[in-house]
Every structure is written in C-alpha cells, then in structure tokens.
Enzyme design. Structure first.
Site, PDB file in Angstrom:
ATOM      1  N   TYR A 321      14.131 -33.746   3.363  1.00 49.62           N
ATOM      2  CA  TYR A 321      14.933 -32.565   3.699  1.00 49.62           C
ATOM      3  C   TYR A 321      15.118 -32.495   5.207  1.00 49.62           C
ATOM      4  CZ  TYR A 321      10.239 -30.767   4.593  1.00 49.62           C
ATOM      5  OH  TYR A 321       8.959 -30.612   5.059  1.00 49.62           O
ATOM      6  N   GLY A 335       2.085 -33.986  11.032  1.00 51.37           N
ATOM      7  CA  GLY A 335       3.203 -33.092  10.799  1.00 51.37           C
ATOM      8  C   GLY A 335       2.870 -31.734  10.235  1.00 51.37           C
ATOM      9  N   HIS A 339       4.535 -22.136  11.356  1.00 54.59           N
ATOM     10  CA  HIS A 339       5.949 -21.843  11.655  1.00 54.59           C
ATOM     11  C   HIS A 339       6.489 -20.707  10.796  1.00 54.59           C
ATOM     12  CE1 HIS A 339       7.658 -23.764   8.042  1.00 54.59           C
ATOM     13  NE2 HIS A 339       6.790 -24.756   8.235  1.00 54.59           N
ATOM     14  N   CYS A 357       2.157 -27.130   5.850  1.00 54.46           N
ATOM     15  CA  CYS A 357       2.195 -26.222   6.990  1.00 54.46           C
ATOM     16  C   CYS A 357       1.627 -24.851   6.650  1.00 54.46           C
ATOM     17  CB  CYS A 357       3.628 -26.063   7.482  1.00 54.46           C
ATOM     18  SG  CYS A 357       4.271 -27.531   8.284  1.00 54.46           S
TER      19      CYS A 357
END
Length: 432
Positions: A321, A335, A339, A357
C-alpha cells in the site's frame, strides 16, 4: 497501518539529512558506565626500642615513549604512548616538520597523549615528552615519526548525535559502521570513542553482535539538562580487514525534560509521563497478530510531520500500500512508528489492526508529536513479538548487567552495578 522500511535506506536518509543540518527521513516504507621507619633491632641486654614496619624499597624510575624513533607510515590516529614507573609525565609536546605545535590531551590514566584532531597525512612529526621521578629528577625523550598517505579504503561511519540538538533522556550515543567492525578491532575502535557528560554520569559502550552499531548509555536515563560531548576519533585508524576509519566526528548536545511513554497491549492504552508525572492517557491500536508490534523499550529515532508509507517493494502488489501519514515517529529500522491513524479510531482501545505501528487518533497523535523529542523512550508490553537487538536503537532493551557485557574493553567492577557512580568510561578519555 504500517510495515517495514529497509534499514539501508533509512540509515542513508538519516545521515544525508544530518549532513544538511537536520535529522530527518524522506519517503519511508513504514510501520511494521608517613613512610614507615626502618626496623629497630633489639639487643636483649638493652631496653627495647619501639618496633615499626619495614620500609618498601623505592620504585626504580623507568620512562618509555612510543612510537619508536624514526618510525614511518604510521596512521593519522597515532597517539604518543607514555609509560612511567617511579614518577609521572610532566609534559608532552608534538610539532610538525615546520615546528607548528599540535594540540592534544593526556588520557586520564596517562597511558598516552591524544592529538585533538587527526594528524596530517604524509607528514613528519617530533614528540618531546618530559617525565619527573619521585625524587624530582626530570628526563626528556624525543621521538620523530612520519604518517602514511591516505588509503581511500575507508569504512563508512555515522554518529546519531548532532551538534546543538536537544534529545530525550534515553538517547544513547549511537555509532553506525559499514561494514561492521570485526571483533578483534572493536577494543581499538572503542578506545577512540570519547564521551563526557556534565554533570558527570557513568556510561559504557555496547556492541551489537554484527559490529554495525555501538551504543553508549548509563545504568539509568540521563539527567534532564545534561550536556553530552562526544568525539569519535576514527580517521585513519587501521582495521584488520584492510580498511581505515573514515573521519573524526564531534558533537555537543543537550538532554531535555524527561518524557516517557508506556503502552500495554492488554489495555490498548498509552500512558504519557512528563518529569515522572502522568499527563495523558490515549487509546491505541497496535499490530494485529500476523504483523505484531515489538514488545520492549524503543526510542524515538526520527520525526516527520507528514510523510508517505510505501510498502509495495516490501510486500508486493497484492498486500502493499501507499498511504499519506501524519505525525510519524520512527521506532525501529524495520518500520514501526507511532503515527496518526484516522482509519482505526474505532479500533483504538479495543483491538489491534495495524501492521506493527502504534496507531493514535489524529488529535492525540498531533499533541504527542508536539511534545516528543528524538531520544524519548516508549515501552511496549504484552505483544506477540519481542524487539530484536539492533532493530532500532535498542540500547535500553537490555538490563545494565547484560549491557556492560557488550563492551569490547574491560569494565571496572564499580561500573557493573546499577546505580554506579564510577567514571564515565572504563578508561576515561579526552574530547578536546
């Protein structure tokens, strides 16, 4: 949202941005330390005189200097070695062929005198060293030597501490090497990594197994307001793989207020502490079971208000994506980020749906982004995956007892226990 950015790309971007004066990343591919009197002998027919301990014989005055006189082709990292018994070093002076003085400082243990900058290539030097015996006798030795030319076969290195910046209390001094430093060279390299803290706080270097990174930290987070001065004096240092150190690096930075984040997978909540006071609690969504977030103590490595997560190269056209991301804070090379994730607001505090994340609602991510610094710690607990050593700045993911085992130099006993107030390094060294 989020999955892994390639380490090589991330390193290059961070170092490139630093060279331009800012620590930043561009396009990312996202989440995922009284002499006793001589004895009196008694005659049995006389009154006994007081007895005393024997006097230790004086230590003979011995004085030696390195390098050997007229030595040629020495590296520009050469130090003036000093060895003295029965006395002490009084002065060291180094001049080039034109008579120009070279600045430098004795190591605290006085084992050598370290030039304040790399010596020049293909240059003749003369060192004049004076030592004085315990009886006050001064002796001078002179040695001349020359340095080799530049080889061009250098290692790549980087230092993740930049001059004038303010960092979080968990910010380690991070050295990066490409290729990694062979085990047999790490002690020599570590002796050229100089750190001073003001106020003084103990610290030790730790090497990751590959030799691609070395971290410097103490038993506890740095005190708020600490000034850290670092010199990585590596230019010209010879390695066993035929390579040489690429350059000297210096930085003086400051540690800001204590700001700590804690995330519990069980509750799906983040607690935010400022100077040890709880100031905020946020609902979060972590990595789903197939792409879990890493449990451990991670460090904010980089911040970008706006960026793009592009995972097509990593995941392929079916699962990849490309997404615009706000308030991104990198936690791992692989990674994982904190956020803003407006698409998962309904899941935050309830279930994990990200690719690794820490998802926050936009307003919470915006507030947090405005408060954090590179070097602030976040501890994540209870997920399906443990943080891998070297996947980010993982210096705080080890106990102090385990951390000191990674030093390439012997660590004094005074530095091996938590709460140590020992010297800053096993062999304290100059940064001037």
């Amino acid at each position: 949202m989020g999955r892994f950015v390639t380490r090589k790309a991330a390193i290059g971007k961070i170092l490139a941005a630093a060279a331009a004066g800012a620590l930043a990343l561009t396009l990312v591919t996202a989440c995922g330390n009284d002499q006793p009197k001589a004895p009196t002998f008694v005659n049995n027919n006389q009154a006994a005189a007081p007895s005393a301990s024997p006097t230790a014989p004086p230590v003979p005055f011995e004085f030696a200097v390195t390098p050997a006189d007229k030595k040629k082709n020495l590296p520009v990292s050469t130090e003036i070695g000093t060895s003295v018994k029965g006395g002490e070093i009084t002065s060291v002076a180094l001049t080039d062929k034109a008579g120009k003085a070279v600045k430098g400082t004795l190591r605290e243990d006085k084992s050598s005198w370290v030039p304040s900058a790399p010596l020049k290539y293909d240059t003749d030097y003369t060192a004049t060293v004076v030592a004085t015996s315990a009886a006050g006798q001064a002796e001078t030795k002179k040695v001349s030597f020359s340095t080799r030319g530049k080889s061009g076969n250098d290692i790549g290195s980087g230092m993740y501490l930049f001059n004038g910046k303010t960092y979080g209390v968990a910010m380690p001094v991070v050295m990066e090497f490409s290729p990694g430093i062979p085990k047999r060279d790490r002690a020599a390299v570590q002796r050229r990594l100089f750190v001073q803290t003001d106020p003084p706080q103990p610290g030790v270097w730790h090497w990751v197994s590959s030799g691609t990174q070395a971290y410097y930290r103490g038993p506890d987070y740095w005190q708020a307001g600490t000034k850290i001065t670092v010199r990585a004096a590596l230019e010209g240092i010879p390695l066993s793989n035929g390579r040489f150190g690429d350059q000297d690096r210096r930085a003086t930075a400051k540690i800001g207020d204590k700001f700590v984040m804690k995330v519990e997978n069980k509750t799906k909540k983040m607690q935010v502490f400022k100077n040890d006071k709880l100031v905020k609690t946020f609902p979060v969504s972590l990595g789903k079971p197939s792409t879990p977030s890493s449990s451990g103590t991670l460090i904010v490595m980089d911040k970008q208000e706006h960026t793009v997560f592009d995972t097509f190269a990593e995941l392929g056209p079916e699962e990849g994506y490309r997404t615009d991301i706000d308030f991104a804070q990198r936690l791992t090379w692989g990674g994982e980020f904190i956020h803003s994730a407006p698409w998962s607001v309904g899941d935050q505090g309830v279930r994990n749906v990200s690719h690794g994340c820490v998802n926050l609602a936009p307003q919470n991510a915006s507030w947090l982004f405005g408060q954090t610094k590179v070097g602030d710690p976040i501890t994540i607990k209870g997920t399906e995956r443990k943080l891998e050593p070297g996947n980010g700045w993982t210096a705080w993911n080890l106990s102090w007892a385990d951390f000191v085992k990674g030093s390439a130099l012997p660590v004094p006993d005074s530095l091996k226990s938590p709460g140590s107030t020992g010297n800053a390094t096993p062999t304290p060294t100059p940064t001037d």
